[in-house]
Each structure stands twice: as structure tokens, then as C-alpha cells.
Scaffold this active site. Sequence first.
Site, PDB file in Angstrom:
ATOM      1  N   ALA A  14      35.808  37.051  34.178  1.00 15.47           N
ATOM      2  CA  ALA A  14      34.569  37.332  34.916  1.00 15.47           C
ATOM      3  C   ALA A  14      33.660  38.332  34.216  1.00 15.47           C
ATOM      4  CB  ALA A  14      34.915  37.819  36.321  1.00 15.47           C
ATOM      5  N   CYS A  48      41.419  34.699  42.039  1.00 16.36           N
ATOM      6  CA  CYS A  48      41.619  34.785  43.488  1.00 16.36           C
ATOM      7  C   CYS A  48      42.033  33.438  44.087  1.00 16.36           C
ATOM      8  CB  CYS A  48      40.343  35.268  44.167  1.00 16.36           C
ATOM      9  SG  CYS A  48      39.830  36.923  43.657  1.00 16.36           S
ATOM     10  N   ASP A 291      37.884  45.019  36.049  1.00 16.09           N
ATOM     11  CA  ASP A 291      39.016  45.723  36.652  1.00 16.09           C
ATOM     12  C   ASP A 291      39.502  46.913  35.840  1.00 16.09           C
ATOM     13  OD1 ASP A 291      38.826  43.640  38.406  1.00 16.09           O
ATOM     14  OD2 ASP A 291      40.812  42.799  38.014  1.00 16.09           O
ATOM     15  N   GLY A 309      36.835  40.450  41.840  1.00 15.64           N
ATOM     16  CA  GLY A 309      35.979  39.606  41.022  1.00 15.64           C
ATOM     17  C   GLY A 309      34.499  39.815  41.283  1.00 15.64           C
TER      18      GLY A 309
END
Length: 462
Positions: A14, A48, A291, A309
Site C-alpha cells: 500500500a 485485510c 506500518d 491500510g
Amino acid sequence: MVPRERLVVVGGDAAGMSAASQARKRRSPEDLQIVAFEKGRATSYSACGVPYWISGTVACEDDLISRSPAQHRDNGIDVRTRTEVVAIDLAARTVRAREVDEHGREYDEPFDSLVYATGSVPMRPPIPGIDADGVYGVQTLDDGAALRAELDTGGVRRVVIVGGGYIGLEIAEACQIRGLDVTVIDRSRTPVGTIDPDIGAFITDAVRALGITLVLSEAVVAIETGRDGRPVAVHTDGERRLPADLVVLGLGVCPNTALAQHAGIPLGTSGGIAVDTRMRTHVEGVWAAGDCVESVHRLSGQRVVVALGTHANKQGRVAGINIGGGYATFPGVIGTAVTKVCDLEVARTGLSAAEADVAGYRYVTASVDSTTRAGYYPGAQPIRIKMLAEKRTGRLLGAQIVGREGAAKRIDVLATAIWNEMGVDEILALDLSYAPPFAPVWDPVLIAARKAFDAVEANTQV
């Protein structure tokens, strides 16, 4: 001829690919060469969505990929999958890349600018057996593929999930749907540590109603392995021995910063990489997003790592715009999150009671029970909303929602209110939509705001 600048992106999910795409959008291939390294097989995928692929709710792995390596290459980004960056030399302005195959060829790639977007890694406490075959963390698409492949063999009957957070419960439900015997262990009184215990009690009941064994207030102390080196049982500090054919770690994640630390890219107080609002690190020409970085919590003012995300995509976008010559900032986080356990929806935003205590706030709480639709309308489902409001000012500090279908996405109204520093009196006056198929005439959000306002008023008069 003026040589092209070179941007190297470490991490192809991402944050990394959002940064690469935004930089490419603003600068041509003749002006900026972009090379992106990804250790796994896929780019720009939804981690996810992995639990829903494991359960079979999502039919195909490819459905989780929003943009393939080939699509990025067509966009002028040199994506190199199955290639791991193993070192960064800031003085030489190079990264050392290693191809993930039987040959393991290594080479150096120069850069003018670098985006560090390595994501996070599952927490692995230092207990016996934690690194055994058959103990899975589920953080990447490749992790999910490995777990699903073993479940598909038919040789697994008993699964133990260590940790009752979002990913732990989602994987537990996925395994239960597959007909497996599932146990979840969590050291807290109730699952999902960022949810207050009075709301967490509803999650406890829902998980157990699904047929999942839930062991609370106990920590795992060892994973027992058999002669083949694979798990046979999980031991807790409550002296339980829980048989297991497979173990999944759902203890949360920590920033993947080892490469940055070795290179000399500074970390912040949270353990994530320190960045400013434009996603610049303290090293010239080095950016970080996702992250692996720390963010500012808009309510507590603390530096926090929130692995979601939503933030990763936004932070990558900000970095890419700035690298491309534009201007953008990332304004911080407030901890909004949502999940589903069987048919129970759970959501939260802002501060929990424990977090508000740590931040030094004085606050009142209000909890209400209502229905997602008008009570007389078919399909109305129960919903509980809890609010935290600052004493005297009435500013909304946090909210949590638990309920059935149609409950959780109401959290977005409250997240917007917190973002804009609204008081519960202002929320009470909001012009929210109403029709019997969607809400009671007094939406549960408004009822909770009214009760919180009354609590603030009562406190003011003391």
C-alpha cells in the site's frame, strides 16, 4: 543530457506503491526513474482481506490484488518482485538487493531518493516453540497463501490462535467456517485490547456463541512440538495444555524497522520510524510511510504506530506527491477501526477509557442501547454505543460501537466529529438522515450524544 533522478522504493504494498504511483503521476520516466522492490509475489494487495480468502468468502487470491506488478510496470515503474532489500548504504546512496530464489543473486541499486515502506511484522514473543514449522503469522499475502495451503491439505483439525485482536478473531472465524476446532487465547479480560471491557464483553459472548473456545486472562508460555518439530499443544500460564495441529499468531504487529536501524535512519519514541508531516525522515532524501512509521495521535498528542491500510495508502500518497514536486501533509490519526466477528460488528474511534487515562483527560462516559432501524421495522438489530466526553468542555474524546448489521459504520460520523473537535452538544444537533429502514427517529448516535451531554451538564453543576 541531464541524468535522470532515481527513486528506489523498498516495499511494494500500500504505502510503497502509492508513493511510487503518485511520484510517477507528477514526473515523467525521462525525469525520474522508479525502481520498487518487493520480497513477495504480489504488489498493492489487501492484507485485510486475507482472512476472508482463507474462509472462502473471497473466492480467489487475485481478487485481493488491486494492481499487479505488470500493471505497475505498464505505468512506468520498474517493479522487481521476489527481491528483498537486505541493506541500505546511506553514504553510498545504494541498496543491496537479493533475489528470493535458489540462486540468491545480490546486486547494488543506486538511488537519489528512497521510500522506506517495509510495513510491519507479526509479534513473536520469546517463548519455546514460537519459530516451529506450523506456527504462522498472517501479515502478507504470501503468509496467507502459506496458511491456506496447509489448511487445504486436510491434515489440520485443531487450530490455536494466540491473541484475540482483530486479525486473531478474523482468522479464528475463518477457521471455524472451515469446520475446524478453534481456540483463541488472550491475556486480557476481553478480546480486542483497544476496546473497553464493557463493550468487549459483547465480543466475548459472540465468539463463544460461534463455537470457538475463548481462553481469557491467560498468556501463552510455550508451544509444545512433536518429533517432527511441529506444534502438538499450546501451554498457558494458567496451566492449560491446549492440543493444536497448527498455531496462528494474532498478537499484533510491530514496525519492520531492522533495515532502517542498521542503516542509521532514526526511529521515534514509539519504535516506528520518525517522520515529519510530509513523511520525510531525518535523513536527507529518505522518506518513509505505512506500518513502519510513527504518527501523531490528534487527541493524546503522543507518537503512535497504527498499522492500518487506510493510513498506509494516505501516507504513501503524501510522500509521492512531495517527491513529485507537489506539497502534501499527513495530519495524524485518531485510531478509527472496524471489524466483524460472525454477525457482530465492532467499531471504535478516538480514545478508549484506558487511553484517555494515560493521556491525562478527565472525562464522563455514556452508553446507550438502541436498534439499527426503527424498532417496528423488520430486520431491526440491537446496537450499543459508548461515548467518552471531556468534562466541562463536552468535547468528544472517543466512541465505541457494538451491534448487528448496520451498526458499525455509524462510527464514521463520530470519527468525523472527533476530527473536527466537536462537542457532544454539537453532535446532538447534527442533521442526520432518518427513515424507518435505516434508523429510529432518534438515531443511536444522537441518543448517545444526548446522554453524554447530560453527563457533562451534571458534572458542570457539581
